[in-house]
Design a protein around this motif. Structure first.
Motif, PDB file in Angstrom:
ATOM      1  N   VAL A 146      15.425  39.518 -37.265  1.00  0.00           N
ATOM      2  CA  VAL A 146      15.036  40.558 -38.058  1.00  0.00           C
ATOM      3  C   VAL A 146      15.701  40.065 -39.795  1.00  0.00           C
ATOM      4  CG1 VAL A 146      17.126  42.695 -39.831  1.00  0.00           C
ATOM      5  CG2 VAL A 146      16.407  42.353 -37.035  1.00  0.00           C
ATOM      6  N   ILE A 147      16.460  39.431 -40.143  1.00  0.00           N
ATOM      7  CA  ILE A 147      17.091  38.230 -40.660  1.00  0.00           C
ATOM      8  C   ILE A 147      15.847  37.004 -41.450  1.00  0.00           C
ATOM      9  CG2 ILE A 147      18.218  36.194 -41.900  1.00  0.00           C
ATOM     10  CD1 ILE A 147      20.951  37.397 -39.988  1.00  0.00           C
ATOM     11  N   GLY A 148      15.359  36.962 -40.130  1.00  0.00           N
ATOM     12  CA  GLY A 148      13.657  35.592 -40.851  1.00  0.00           C
ATOM     13  C   GLY A 148      12.546  36.926 -41.023  1.00  0.00           C
ATOM     14  N   LEU A 203      19.331  46.465 -36.362  1.00  0.00           N
ATOM     15  CA  LEU A 203      20.620  46.901 -37.388  1.00  0.00           C
ATOM     16  C   LEU A 203      21.553  47.436 -36.571  1.00  0.00           C
ATOM     17  CD1 LEU A 203      20.209  46.168 -40.853  1.00  0.00           C
ATOM     18  CD2 LEU A 203      21.253  44.122 -39.134  1.00  0.00           C
ATOM     19  N   TRP A 262      17.324  46.863 -50.114  1.00  0.00           N
ATOM     20  CA  TRP A 262      17.246  46.396 -48.704  1.00  0.00           C
ATOM     21  C   TRP A 262      18.554  46.830 -48.554  1.00  0.00           C
ATOM     22  CZ3 TRP A 262      14.072  44.255 -45.462  1.00  0.00           C
ATOM     23  CH2 TRP A 262      12.965  43.837 -45.609  1.00  0.00           C
ATOM     24  N   VAL A 310      13.960  45.827 -39.559  1.00  0.00           N
ATOM     25  CA  VAL A 310      15.123  45.746 -39.496  1.00  0.00           C
ATOM     26  C   VAL A 310      16.402  47.075 -39.189  1.00  0.00           C
ATOM     27  CG1 VAL A 310      16.376  45.387 -41.613  1.00  0.00           C
ATOM     28  CG2 VAL A 310      14.332  44.216 -41.823  1.00  0.00           C
ATOM     29  N   LEU A 368      18.984  39.520 -34.279  1.00  0.00           N
ATOM     30  CA  LEU A 368      19.375  39.868 -34.968  1.00  0.00           C
ATOM     31  C   LEU A 368      18.703  38.822 -36.349  1.00  0.00           C
ATOM     32  CD1 LEU A 368      22.870  40.910 -35.381  1.00  0.00           C
ATOM     33  CD2 LEU A 368      20.686  42.316 -36.647  1.00  0.00           C
ATOM     34  N   ALA A 369      18.577  37.184 -35.308  1.00  0.00           N
ATOM     35  CA  ALA A 369      17.697  36.168 -36.417  1.00  0.00           C
ATOM     36  C   ALA A 369      16.696  36.618 -36.773  1.00  0.00           C
ATOM     37  CB  ALA A 369      18.427  35.261 -34.805  1.00  0.00           C
ATOM     38  N   ILE A 376      20.019  48.585 -44.657  1.00  0.00           N
ATOM     39  CA  ILE A 376      21.332  48.572 -43.840  1.00  0.00           C
ATOM     40  C   ILE A 376      21.991  49.835 -44.531  1.00  0.00           C
ATOM     41  CG2 ILE A 376      23.336  47.239 -44.601  1.00  0.00           C
ATOM     42  CD1 ILE A 376      22.043  45.024 -45.684  1.00  0.00           C
ATOM     43  N   THR A 415       8.125  46.016 -41.411  1.00  0.00           N
ATOM     44  CA  THR A 415       9.270  45.498 -41.454  1.00  0.00           C
ATOM     45  C   THR A 415      10.723  45.759 -42.136  1.00  0.00           C
ATOM     46  OG1 THR A 415       8.274  43.923 -43.011  1.00  0.00           O
ATOM     47  CG2 THR A 415      11.160  43.339 -43.277  1.00  0.00           C
ATOM     48  N   LYS A 463      13.293  39.588 -43.336  1.00  0.00           N
ATOM     49  CA  LYS A 463      13.542  40.089 -44.528  1.00  0.00           C
ATOM     50  C   LYS A 463      13.733  39.012 -45.669  1.00  0.00           C
ATOM     51  CE  LYS A 463      17.480  41.010 -47.348  1.00  0.00           C
ATOM     52  NZ  LYS A 463      16.829  39.686 -49.065  1.00  0.00           N
ATOM     53  N   LEU A 464      14.319  37.743 -45.017  1.00  0.00           N
ATOM     54  CA  LEU A 464      13.760  35.970 -46.055  1.00  0.00           C
ATOM     55  C   LEU A 464      12.139  35.901 -45.895  1.00  0.00           C
ATOM     56  CD1 LEU A 464      16.860  33.876 -43.711  1.00  0.00           C
ATOM     57  CD2 LEU A 464      17.015  35.258 -46.113  1.00  0.00           C
TER      58      LEU A 464
END
Length: 113
Positions: free
Chosen positions: A96-98, A64, A5, A60, A93-94, A9, A56, A100-101
């Motif tokens: 993208v974070i989702g 980002l 990950w 992301v 971004l929410a 980034i 995914t 990743k989680l």
């Protein structure tokens, strides 16, 4: 944080530089830097895609990169601040974070069974 990950980034941060370079490069050295940044960011993204789901990783990376490029435009290039644009990027971004989680590494998926 998983090192894969971290690659995604870093690839997204480098993406911000090459996107800026595409707009502002005007001589041999700035174009050379832009091309190197493109190659490096895509290499990191491709390597991450070998261990994580490609869709995914790409989502992301782009999410980002979009957020970073928009921030750079506002902070360094005089782009006007628009609340609605920031709100929409926050929603992006929410997501993208989702992603990743809820995404597991390919290496650890088999270890659970």
């Amino acid at each position: 944080m998983n090192m894969v990950w971290l690659q995604v980034i870093i690839a997204a941060v480098i993406e911000v530089f090459w996107v800026i370079g595409l707009k502002h490069a005007d001589d041999f050295w700035t174009w050379t830097g832009t091309i190197i940044a493109i190659i490096l960011s895509f290499y990191l993204m491709i390597m991450a895609g070998k261990k994580l789901p490609v869709g995914t990783v790409y989502a992301v990376f782009v999410g980002l990169g979009t957020a970073g490029t928009t921030f750079a435009d506002i902070a360094f290039f005089g782009e006007p601040f628009q609340f609605i644009k920031i709100l929409l990027i926050a929603i992006l971004l929410a997501g993208v974070i989702g992603l990743k989680l809820v995404t597991k590494d390919k290496e650890t998926e088999g270890a659970e069974s």
